[in-house]
Design a protein around this motif. Sequence first.
Motif, short mmCIF file in Angstrom:
data_model
loop_
_atom_site.label_atom_id
_atom_site.label_comp_id
_atom_site.label_asym_id
_atom_site.label_seq_id
_atom_site.Cartn_x
_atom_site.Cartn_y
_atom_site.Cartn_z
N GLU A 24 44.05 -44.44 -20.96
CA GLU A 24 45.77 -43.64 -20.45
C GLU A 24 45.62 -45.03 -19.43
OE1 GLU A 24 44.88 -40.23 -18.15
OE2 GLU A 24 44.60 -39.82 -20.41
N SER A 25 44.65 -45.47 -18.14
CA SER A 25 45.16 -46.26 -16.81
C SER A 25 45.82 -47.60 -17.66
CB SER A 25 43.70 -46.31 -16.35
OG SER A 25 43.09 -46.82 -16.68
N PHE A 26 45.15 -48.18 -19.05
CA PHE A 26 45.84 -48.97 -19.13
C PHE A 26 47.04 -49.25 -19.72
CE2 PHE A 26 46.27 -52.01 -22.97
CZ PHE A 26 45.21 -53.44 -22.18
N LYS A 27 47.10 -48.06 -20.15
CA LYS A 27 48.99 -47.20 -21.44
C LYS A 27 50.27 -47.82 -19.63
CE LYS A 27 48.35 -44.30 -24.49
NZ LYS A 27 48.07 -43.16 -24.60
N GLY A 28 49.16 -47.43 -18.87
CA GLY A 28 50.76 -47.65 -17.07
C GLY A 28 50.43 -48.79 -17.39
N LEU A 29 50.12 -49.52 -17.74
CA LEU A 29 50.79 -51.14 -17.52
C LEU A 29 51.31 -51.88 -17.68
CD1 LEU A 29 46.31 -52.08 -16.80
CD2 LEU A 29 48.72 -53.41 -15.08
N THR A 30 51.59 -50.56 -18.68
CA THR A 30 53.48 -50.70 -20.31
C THR A 30 54.54 -51.34 -19.32
OG1 THR A 30 53.34 -49.10 -20.64
CG2 THR A 30 52.46 -50.47 -22.10
N ASP A 31 54.66 -50.00 -18.11
CA ASP A 31 55.77 -49.89 -17.58
C ASP A 31 55.79 -51.15 -16.55
OD1 ASP A 31 55.88 -47.55 -18.58
OD2 ASP A 31 55.05 -46.59 -16.62
N ALA A 32 54.50 -51.88 -15.59
CA ALA A 32 55.22 -53.34 -15.38
C ALA A 32 55.44 -54.43 -16.28
CB ALA A 32 53.83 -53.16 -14.80
N TYR A 33 54.89 -54.29 -17.27
CA TYR A 33 54.59 -55.80 -17.73
C TYR A 33 56.49 -55.20 -18.27
CZ TYR A 33 55.78 -58.35 -22.03
OH TYR A 33 56.11 -59.08 -22.78
N ARG A 34 57.19 -54.34 -19.14
CA ARG A 34 58.16 -53.95 -19.13
C ARG A 34 59.39 -54.70 -18.09
NH1 ARG A 34 57.93 -48.65 -20.30
NH2 ARG A 34 57.07 -49.29 -22.18
N SER A 35 58.42 -54.08 -16.64
CA SER A 35 59.58 -54.42 -15.56
C SER A 35 59.67 -56.21 -15.73
CB SER A 35 59.73 -53.87 -13.68
OG SER A 35 58.66 -53.14 -13.64
N PHE A 36 58.59 -56.91 -15.29
CA PHE A 36 59.05 -58.88 -15.69
C PHE A 36 59.74 -59.13 -17.26
CE2 PHE A 36 54.57 -58.13 -13.62
CZ PHE A 36 54.86 -58.58 -12.48
N ARG A 37 58.96 -57.99 -17.78
CA ARG A 37 60.33 -58.68 -19.34
C ARG A 37 61.63 -58.20 -19.34
NH1 ARG A 37 58.51 -60.29 -23.54
NH2 ARG A 37 60.65 -60.86 -25.94
N ASN A 38 61.56 -57.52 -18.40
CA ASN A 38 62.90 -57.10 -18.49
C ASN A 38 64.07 -57.68 -17.20
OD1 ASN A 38 65.44 -55.39 -18.99
ND2 ASN A 38 65.22 -54.36 -16.54
N ILE A 39 63.73 -58.24 -16.26
CA ILE A 39 64.26 -58.83 -15.47
C ILE A 39 64.43 -60.54 -15.90
CG2 ILE A 39 62.48 -59.78 -13.36
CD1 ILE A 39 65.93 -58.34 -12.61
#
Length: 936
Positions: free
Chosen positions: A637-652
């Motif tokens: 569950e806590s691991f899933k939260g990292l996908t948001d951080a990854y998405r931020s990096f990829r998006n920028i």
Amino acid sequence: MNYKDTLHLPKTDFPMKADLVTREPERLKIWEEQGLYGQIQDTRKDAPLFVLHDGPPFANGDVHMGTALNKVLKDLIVKSKTMAGFRAPFVPGWDCHGLPIEFKVVKESRGLSPVEVRRKSEEYARKFIDIQRGQFKRLGVFGTWADPYLTLAHGYEAEIIRAFAKFVEKGLVYQSKKPVYWSTGAQTALAEAEVEYADRTDPAIYVKFPLVTGDLAGKANMVIWTTTPWTLPANVAIAVSAKQEYVLVTLGRDGWAEDFFVARPLLESFTREAELQVYGEVATVTGEQLAGLEAQHPFLDRKSRIITADFVTMDSGTGQVHVAPGHGADDYIAGKQHGLPILSPVDDAGKLTEEAGMPAWTGKYVFDANADVVAHLRSIKALLGEQKYLHSYPHCWRSKTPVVFRAVEQFFIKIDALRADALKAIDGVTWLPHWGRNRIYGTVESRPDWCISRQRTWGVPLPVFYDASGQPILDAALARKVADLVDQHGTNLWFEKNDAEWAQMLGLPAGTTRRSDTLDVWIDSGVSHTAVTAKRPELGGSPIADVYIEATDQHRGWFQSSLMTSIALYGQAPYKSVITHGFVVDKDSRKKVSKSEQGTYAKPMNAEHFVGKYGADIVRLWASSVDYQNEVPFSEESFKGLTDAYRSFRNILRILLANLFDFDSAQHAVEFRPLGETGGVAAWTRGPSGEAIRGTIIDRWVLSRLQEVTETCRKAYAEYDFRKVFQTLNQFVTVDISALYVDITKDRLYCDAANSPRRRVTQTVMARVLDSLARLLAPILVFTADEAWQFAGRKTSVHLEQFPEPDAVLRDTALEAQMEQLLGLRGKIGQAVEGARAEKLIGNALEGAVTLQIADQSLYDQLNGREAELEELFILSDLTIAVGGENSARVIRTTRQKCARCWRHRKDVGARPAHPELCERCADVVEDVAKKTVVS
């Protein structure tokens, strides 16, 4: 005209959907085909050397999240050192011998010969080496995967034996019968690091020992307390504290009474727990006065001598400690000091032997025998009290059975001969975190002699022969001859050839024998500084590595075995720095994630599950984001939260690439530098044709922030603070770039003429940010950064690059301070705009006429006349600034017309009759587009 067609909208093929599970293996395949790791080493061949020595994982089981954290942290160090300009080769390795593999093989196939056990064990180890190698590579870890070091390799095994020869040569090795940790489940001695602790309930009993010498013989009794009744057959002494006061008291219950010596501080607790009445005091003595007396063993025809010992405490019991030198380290030392016999009537399976002197108990498992011992003591009226005692007890980490302390003939290394140099060396090492120094210092300071022999089959044989009388032949030259044969044929030779053949090969007298004991596997991995670091040419030929990094349990494991063997061989520590990381623990149960434990979890803990579901870059991002120096709680569950951080990096990365679709750095890039005496560091730029261009505050601020971010990340990487790298880049990406710079400059990027100076300035800034971001992210997001680098038009991998260097010319702290003030004003405007929207005065900020009141006169003076620049910064159409009072903003609806192309409300909308809906800027761009369309 369709004005949308005249906008420079962002374009890129870099996909927003990462699809890491599919794309990462494709990129991995390209790297392998191109020999990327070799290319990296070639590009750094003349750079200063940095060696991280890989502590070898055990070759069994899949890679779990604890091992993944360890390996990714190592890779982050190696990659960041490489990108910092070092030559940082990485030689991975595996620990291949030992109990877990042998235990598994023997459990699955009973009745195997030693040679068959070894063959199957090697097959098992090699199987998991291949499995783990694939899983580590899939995590994006670079290294010499085609040529790792294996402790089962012939050359490595030979180096282990040569190290043993050196220990013998220095007089460090001896044979003795003394108590060691003994696994009854695996039937072998254990290293301290192979012992784990678990709660266990045992009987805690008080036992009467009648005095049989001295003035009180037949009149008084000693009374001991023990939680191991099964060791009573080995009792030969009772230890007391020399200076402690012992009171002789009359105790009894139900009409019975006798006199007993009890340490005064424990009299109350003892009588309470044993449910005895105190009828009076008879005399008082010290422990010293009791020493030398003898008591009768409660059920054997043997005397128990009273001795003094420092280990007697007043924490529990009676102040009288049952001493069995064959079953405890303190007992053994006391026994040697007082010339006591060393009895250990327990066999390899943990069963009492005939030597226990109680035929009815022969063959009983010691922990089952506890009940028999207690019952017998009760029947002979020697039991004064009994309780159930819950305590933390040592267990074998593999068989999970309780450990017994058992005296057997074993070989040892003299730690006292190494201790002083080891403690001195510890203080010459950098420990991260700093408490690592105290932890290993304490374990080395208190460590007993190292038991290096094991009763196992799957390991490096102990190269000791025995003469016809059974005496060991400890000969360094002989051990080296064995090592030379092992170098050619491997250690199976020891088990395949008989005694006569070995005697012939080595020129030994007839009747010389050998045994099947193996060396402690901690010597296997412990001498890797000699077998690997000093031997592999790419590692520089020195046994001293720059860094070791492992989990916290290795202070009594690999960190210590490496230290002690290095001190023995070289007189110095094998590492300059040691980094300790915490265990990965299940977030709910707080259990350590490990190969031996993961079967107890209902949820997946294998790294392969998370790589297969989310991608390796997400696992790597997790490793970089945690506080690895402490315990690392983990859950999906806590691991899933990292996908948001990854998405931020990829998006920028995607936004930056998309906004650079028509940018050619050779033609369009703007050089940032101060111009003569115009003042202000990086306040100006030069265009491609040499014209001076005024950089706006937002451009100069982002450039300044980029220098700070670069410097912070480089320093954090150098200090192994990957969490700080993650946090710094995450903040920079989500706030400075995405929420501010991209949003603020969107108008100029989309609506300005393609080649307008301020648009090219913005693209130059974005190109710099993209370049720096890809390189700073490369050690963490190993696949994604390389993908973005490729989409930026680079022909080689980002992993061949170095980190960006911060440019002091572009750093402007005064500007950053001013920007902080402006962002505060931006917040005031935002609040006012929201209020106006709530009142239906405007639909959005561009429809408002904003009056900004600035309290600071000096700030007002700096901003006055720069309303156009501020309108862009605050994303407004109509701004008026004033000075006085406090910082505040007022919003009414603007009277200006809206431009149909840029949607800004401008004074000059309709000023050009040919374009009544457009502002002057947009009209110019549209006319220019129309001309180019006609020409084409």
